[in-house]
Motif scaffolding. Structure first.
Motif, PDB file in Angstrom:
ATOM      1  N   PRO A 121     -22.999 -19.687 -17.891  1.00  0.00           N
ATOM      2  CA  PRO A 121     -21.984 -19.826 -18.949  1.00  0.00           C
ATOM      3  C   PRO A 121     -20.601 -19.318 -18.605  1.00  0.00           C
ATOM      4  CG  PRO A 121     -24.062 -19.080 -19.878  1.00  0.00           C
ATOM      5  CD  PRO A 121     -24.218 -19.015 -18.392  1.00  0.00           C
ATOM      6  N   GLU A 122     -20.484 -18.099 -18.105  1.00  0.00           N
ATOM      7  CA  GLU A 122     -19.154 -17.527 -17.854  1.00  0.00           C
ATOM      8  C   GLU A 122     -18.414 -18.276 -16.744  1.00  0.00           C
ATOM      9  OE1 GLU A 122     -15.833 -14.898 -18.039  1.00  0.00           O
ATOM     10  OE2 GLU A 122     -17.454 -15.300 -19.463  1.00  0.00           O
ATOM     11  N   VAL A 123     -19.101 -18.556 -15.636  1.00  0.00           N
ATOM     12  CA  VAL A 123     -18.395 -19.209 -14.526  1.00  0.00           C
ATOM     13  C   VAL A 123     -18.061 -20.656 -14.854  1.00  0.00           C
ATOM     14  CG1 VAL A 123     -19.271 -17.685 -12.725  1.00  0.00           C
ATOM     15  CG2 VAL A 123     -20.570 -19.733 -13.305  1.00  0.00           C
ATOM     16  N   VAL A 124     -18.976 -21.366 -15.486  1.00  0.00           N
ATOM     17  CA  VAL A 124     -18.706 -22.765 -15.795  1.00  0.00           C
ATOM     18  C   VAL A 124     -17.565 -22.875 -16.806  1.00  0.00           C
ATOM     19  CG1 VAL A 124     -19.642 -24.881 -16.774  1.00  0.00           C
ATOM     20  CG2 VAL A 124     -21.034 -23.529 -15.217  1.00  0.00           C
ATOM     21  N   CYS A 125     -17.590 -22.037 -17.846  1.00  0.00           N
ATOM     22  CA  CYS A 125     -16.516 -22.095 -18.841  1.00  0.00           C
ATOM     23  C   CYS A 125     -15.182 -21.669 -18.239  1.00  0.00           C
ATOM     24  CB  CYS A 125     -16.868 -21.220 -20.043  1.00  0.00           C
ATOM     25  SG  CYS A 125     -18.198 -21.898 -21.072  1.00  0.00           S
ATOM     26  N   THR A 126     -15.207 -20.677 -17.342  1.00  0.00           N
ATOM     27  CA  THR A 126     -13.980 -20.239 -16.683  1.00  0.00           C
ATOM     28  C   THR A 126     -13.407 -21.338 -15.808  1.00  0.00           C
ATOM     29  OG1 THR A 126     -14.616 -17.903 -16.717  1.00  0.00           O
ATOM     30  CG2 THR A 126     -13.011 -18.565 -15.065  1.00  0.00           C
ATOM     31  N   VAL A 127     -14.242 -21.929 -14.979  1.00  0.00           N
ATOM     32  CA  VAL A 127     -13.759 -22.963 -14.059  1.00  0.00           C
ATOM     33  C   VAL A 127     -13.315 -24.200 -14.826  1.00  0.00           C
ATOM     34  CG1 VAL A 127     -14.412 -24.520 -12.187  1.00  0.00           C
ATOM     35  CG2 VAL A 127     -15.112 -22.118 -12.117  1.00  0.00           C
ATOM     36  N   TRP A 128     -14.128 -24.651 -15.778  1.00  0.00           N
ATOM     37  CA  TRP A 128     -13.768 -25.878 -16.491  1.00  0.00           C
ATOM     38  C   TRP A 128     -12.455 -25.696 -17.249  1.00  0.00           C
ATOM     39  CZ3 TRP A 128     -15.117 -30.685 -15.872  1.00  0.00           C
ATOM     40  CH2 TRP A 128     -14.631 -31.626 -16.791  1.00  0.00           C
TER      41      TRP A 128
END
Length: 325
Positions: A121-128
């Motif tokens: 969740p954190e990395v995907v939301c950050t990158v997207w």
């Protein structure tokens, strides 16, 4: 329940696995029985006393988790007790249970187990949100991510390749660069031995990067401007290299470039929900097809959070460090 508490800010041993009150889901929230959480740099800063949770968030560290829904708060629709989920959090992932706004929930992707989903969740939301919603990375563009072997870096490499970008990374060892290559990185720069500005210029025939995702901040600002292409976009999401630097506006103007600085944790709930919805629409199909996957260095028991923080601070890991309940 038990949670990782921080009675006094300090080093890794400031993290204490202790009995605390159970959270109660409020309006529009669900209660998640946590299977795993993941360690982020923000957790280290919180432990040190430099990064308090936003108002209303759990006081315990942990910006993401996975698990099963144990209870529904009033006014919650679209989810059921027993659903396997992962979630973006304002805090509280380092615990046996956490209350989560329903808009920040994602289903565990098909093909991924519940524990592994905590790495997303954190990395995907950050990158997207940063690479695609802020910087608008497009197919055929050159993308540079600093710290390519980190949790954010390994996800950024994969998502940028999935949209057809050419990807450059910096990392501090041959092992880390090889991990980035295996994920699809095209240009590999050992920042301990090479100048990323020169290496990128050589690899792109002098063009530079259309988009740069930076976690260093002040120490890299001027060189990031040198590395940007005309009409390039620099997005700063971390300050590991300091908070203050001189900005050469002439250099910025000459490249018609843009700089954005963003954070995710303190955004309003509606903004987080919009990012999570976009991730479910655009990224979850890539995860379920196997084109994008979380990279996990290791999983440790939640009670060993101090050891996990030592590993994070050593930068000896590749990808995400998980904590399991």
């Amino acid at each position: 329940m038990r949670a990782i508490t921080i009675p006094e800010p300090g080093g890794p041993d400031a993290l204490v696995w202790a009995e605390v009150d159970d959270p109660v889901p409020g309006e529009g929230e669900v209660l998640v029985e946590v299977a795993a959480s993941a360690v982020n740099r923000a957790d280290v800063l919180q432990r040190q006393g430099f990064y308090d949770p936003p108002a209303g968030a759990s006081p315990y560290p942990g910006l993401e988790c996975s698990g099963r829904i144990a209870a529904l708060g009033p006014g919650t629709a679209g989810w059921a007790v027993g659903d396997e989920v992962c979630a973006l959090l304002g805090g509280g992932g380092y615990a046996e249970r956490v209350a989560v706004p329903a808009g920040q929930l994602l289903p565990v992707p098909k093909g991924l187990d519940t524990v592994g989903a905590a790495a997303l969740p954190e990395v995907v939301c950050t990158v997207w949100s940063n690479v695609f919603q802020v910087a608008h990375l497009r197919p055929g563009e050159v993308f540079l991510v600093h710290g390519g072997s980190s949790g954010i870096g390994t996800m950024a490499v994969q998502l940028a390749k999935a949209v057809g970008a050419r990807v450059a990374v910096t990392a501090g060892s041959a092992e880390k660069l090889e991990a980035c290559r295996a994920l699809g990185a095209d240009v590999l720069v050992n920042y301990r031995e090479q100048d990323f500005v020169a290496e990128l210029a050589e690899a792109t025939s002098g063009r530079g990067a259309d988009v740069i995702l930076d976690v260093m901040g002040a120490s890299y600002l001027d060189r990031n401007l040198d590395a940007l292409a005309v009409n390039g976009r620099l997005v700063v999401i971390g300050m590991q290299g300091g908070v203050k630097a001189e900005l050469n506006l002439g250099k910025l103007l000459s490249k018609r470039a843009a700089i954005a600085a963003t954070s995710l944790r303190a955004r309003p709930l509606e903004e987080k929900a919009a990012i999570v919805a976009a991730v479910r629409e655009h990224v979850w199909p890539l995860v379920e097809s196997g084109r994008v996957r979380p990279v996990v260095d290791r999983a440790l028991p939640m009670a060993e959070a101090a050891q996990a923080h030592r590993l994070m601070e050593s930068s000896a890991h590749i990808g995400k460090i998980l904590l399991t309940v």
